[in-house]
Design an enzyme around this catalytic site. Structure first.
Site, PDB file in Angstrom:
ATOM      1  N   ARG A  13      43.863  34.263  36.811  1.00 30.51           N
ATOM      2  CA  ARG A  13      44.399  35.631  37.416  1.00 30.51           C
ATOM      3  C   ARG A  13      43.780  35.893  38.767  1.00 30.51           C
ATOM      4  O   ARG A  13      44.135  35.616  39.838  1.00 30.51           O
ATOM      5  CB  ARG A  13      44.391  36.785  36.562  1.00 30.51           C
ATOM      6  CG  ARG A  13      45.471  37.666  36.688  1.00 30.51           C
ATOM      7  CD  ARG A  13      45.156  38.799  37.825  1.00 30.51           C
ATOM      8  NE  ARG A  13      43.658  39.454  37.560  1.00 30.51           N
ATOM      9  CZ  ARG A  13      43.128  40.177  38.696  1.00 30.51           C
ATOM     10  NH1 ARG A  13      43.385  40.346  39.808  1.00 30.51           N
ATOM     11  NH2 ARG A  13      41.985  40.718  38.437  1.00 30.51           N
ATOM     12  N   HIS A 205      31.508  42.315  36.748  1.00 26.22           N
ATOM     13  CA  HIS A 205      32.375  41.336  37.511  1.00 26.22           C
ATOM     14  C   HIS A 205      31.823  40.998  38.847  1.00 26.22           C
ATOM     15  O   HIS A 205      31.767  42.296  39.703  1.00 26.22           O
ATOM     16  CB  HIS A 205      34.005  41.809  37.573  1.00 26.22           C
ATOM     17  CG  HIS A 205      34.846  41.161  38.441  1.00 26.22           C
ATOM     18  ND1 HIS A 205      35.724  40.311  37.774  1.00 26.22           N
ATOM     19  CD2 HIS A 205      35.019  41.230  39.916  1.00 26.22           C
ATOM     20  CE1 HIS A 205      36.543  39.960  38.586  1.00 26.22           C
ATOM     21  NE2 HIS A 205      36.201  40.239  39.916  1.00 26.22           N
ATOM     22  N   HIS A 207      31.249  38.868  42.576  1.00 23.57           N
ATOM     23  CA  HIS A 207      31.721  37.806  43.601  1.00 23.57           C
ATOM     24  C   HIS A 207      30.372  37.249  44.377  1.00 23.57           C
ATOM     25  O   HIS A 207      29.535  38.075  44.448  1.00 23.57           O
ATOM     26  CB  HIS A 207      32.851  38.422  44.670  1.00 23.57           C
ATOM     27  CG  HIS A 207      34.043  38.479  44.080  1.00 23.57           C
ATOM     28  ND1 HIS A 207      35.031  37.974  44.429  1.00 23.57           N
ATOM     29  CD2 HIS A 207      34.540  39.234  42.996  1.00 23.57           C
ATOM     30  CE1 HIS A 207      36.129  38.002  43.840  1.00 23.57           C
ATOM     31  NE2 HIS A 207      35.882  39.076  43.050  1.00 23.57           N
ATOM     32  N   CYS A 238      39.920  38.716  46.993  1.00 21.57           N
ATOM     33  CA  CYS A 238      40.956  39.732  46.990  1.00 21.57           C
ATOM     34  C   CYS A 238      41.539  39.767  48.019  1.00 21.57           C
ATOM     35  O   CYS A 238      40.670  39.873  49.323  1.00 21.57           O
ATOM     36  CB  CYS A 238      40.114  41.126  46.702  1.00 21.57           C
ATOM     37  SG  CYS A 238      41.078  42.401  46.563  1.00 21.57           S
TER      38      CYS A 238
END
Lengths: 303, 303
Positions: A13, A205, A207, A238
């Site tokens: 996803r 989460h 990055h 994103c």
């Protein structure tokens, strides 16, 4: 301290939604099969947003209809509103993830909502999840910094966590959507969120935009967090976060945790193979993970 | 806990010694000037090994004759034997660094010596440093793993540290030469070395081969270490360590530390400019640092 860390694989996803390559449904299903073969038991597999906004997720209903069931794998569907929530329920997602925003600048561009509006929306969505008896988690995005507004107030993050727990979310994720967090930020935010939402399980989460992702994972684990998001190959980013590079790579997280004596249930070699398959066969472009290039240790170095 | 971290810039030596591009002396001197302009006050600038073995360092005598002096910058020269040590003294290095090896496989290939032989050699070299009144530091290379032998015994690392302190080294560096360390390894080795060499200042040297370098820096700083090696742009690697990628990038380390409230004396913007200059003007190939691509936060993200 727990020695077991749960990896939530977000490649299908968050990893694919912004990739310039649109994978065919069959290839996505192969990706999911390979992840399961590597030991993944919980993954983000679908996003129930408007297909015009995120074309790469337009086949989410079909993906959810065809993923292997009954193997103990939990599939998470993303929903940003009630309409998406209803689709996720229809598609029999095992869990639903809702995204709150910790700052106005990103919130306006990502889902046209203020932080408070996302909290209000979560209240309404939570009723649907409760009625359908599907576990609901809430991700607080840009929790460590906003690409448009700059610094994000830790008190806003804590308040959103309080609202998420009050709404009935079973898990709260803190998202470093644009990859600006330092491990000291991670520790401070975990403490603030624990105070505000003491009954909630925490998930982090990260990055790797500024190379700090594994430092942040380490800080989170040291603070007692035992659920970490990661994507095979480090794919993803994103669309509304300028210059955001991919998620922290699953194989890099797994390498570090295994070297530290933690268990993840992931087979590192098979995850590396999956990342390499993404690079050479599926996406056919360079991926950012390091383990897929360097290989594990000890093992294949001197070959 | 100290809030000041000293960055030892290793770009001009460890960074350049294995690069496929041989920089002219003039360009190296410009590199050093740029580093000083970015706030560097201590750097590895020269290597006194045989020029046939490391051609990129063949101009070390000239470099040391021409670097700007009297600006409070300390230049470190690398020496692996008594001959190199005499050259380093003649060239008026401010400090000399000697490399011990923690494992036989790497030691044989890197400098044709066993761990114990490097300790014996340090004893002899230390006499020369003492007579010349030049501070001597010792790096324990492959302290976290050997590309040929695999796991490295922490007791060997501790014993080498004990020998280094006994020989009169004022600082002991632990080198993750091939980039395999986890932050838990870092903590354990720091504890072991502190026990074995309680009077020595510790310095940590990481490569980002498996993406763990900043996690390792964070673990070291949390353990009280306040001297960290890094190279502008993340350049560098070891010719005798297969698949070893570069040192952790100075700008990435500085970003993380500054976000955590630490001071380094380095101007992040100028260090990023230096890294970009390396990429576009000096080496003319891709470099591995992330800050040089993503930019700092907050600041230039939304431009």
């Amino acid at each position: 301290m727990s020695r077991q860390i749960e990896i939530v694989e977000v490649g299908p996803r968050d990893g694919l939604q912004n990739d310039p390559v649109l994978l065919p449904t069959e290839v996505k299903l192969e990706f999911i099969d390979r992840l399961i073969g590597a030991g993944v038991t919980r993954m983000e597999a679908a996003s129930f947003v408007h297909p015009k906004l995120v074309p790469a997720m337009a086949d989410s209903d079909e993906i959810m209809a065809r993923v292997p069931r009954g193997k103990g794998v939990k599939y998470i569907g993303l929903a940003l509103n009630e309409r998406g929530m209803r689709r996720a329920i229809e598609c029999e997602c095992d869990e639903i993830n809702f995204v709150m925003v910790a700052s106005k600048g990103f919130g306006k561009r990502n889902q046209n909502a203020t932080p408070e509006e996302t909290a209000d929306l979560l209240d309404r969505i939570a009723i649907l999840a409760h009625d359908a008896q599907i576990p609901l988690s809430a991700t607080i995005s840009v929790a460590f910094g906003d690409p448009f507004d700059g610094e994000v107030d830790i008190a806003v993050v804590a308040e959103l966590a309080r609202r998420a727990e009050a709404a009935g979310a079973v898990e709260i994720a803190l998202g470093d959507t644009i990859g600006v967090a330092s491990p000291w930020d991670v520790r401070a935010r975990i403490e603030a969120v624990r105070d505000a939402a003491p009954r909630s399980r925490l998930r982090l989460h990260f990055h790797n935009t500024r190379n700090t992702a594994l430092a942040n994972v380490y800080a989170a684990v040291e603070a007692g967090v035992d659920v970490i998001d990661a994507s095979a190959g480090g794919i993803g980013g994103c669309p509304f976060a300028p210059r955001a590079t991919g998620n922290v790579a699953t194989e890099d997280v797994v390498y570090m945790l295994h070297r530290g004596g933690y268990e993840t249930g992931i087979d590192l070699d098979k995850m590396i193979e999956t990342a390499q398959w993404l690079e050479t066969d599926a996406l056919k472009h360079n991926i950012e993970s390091m383990l897929s290039k360097a290989g594990p240790f000890p093992g294949r170095l001197a070959e």
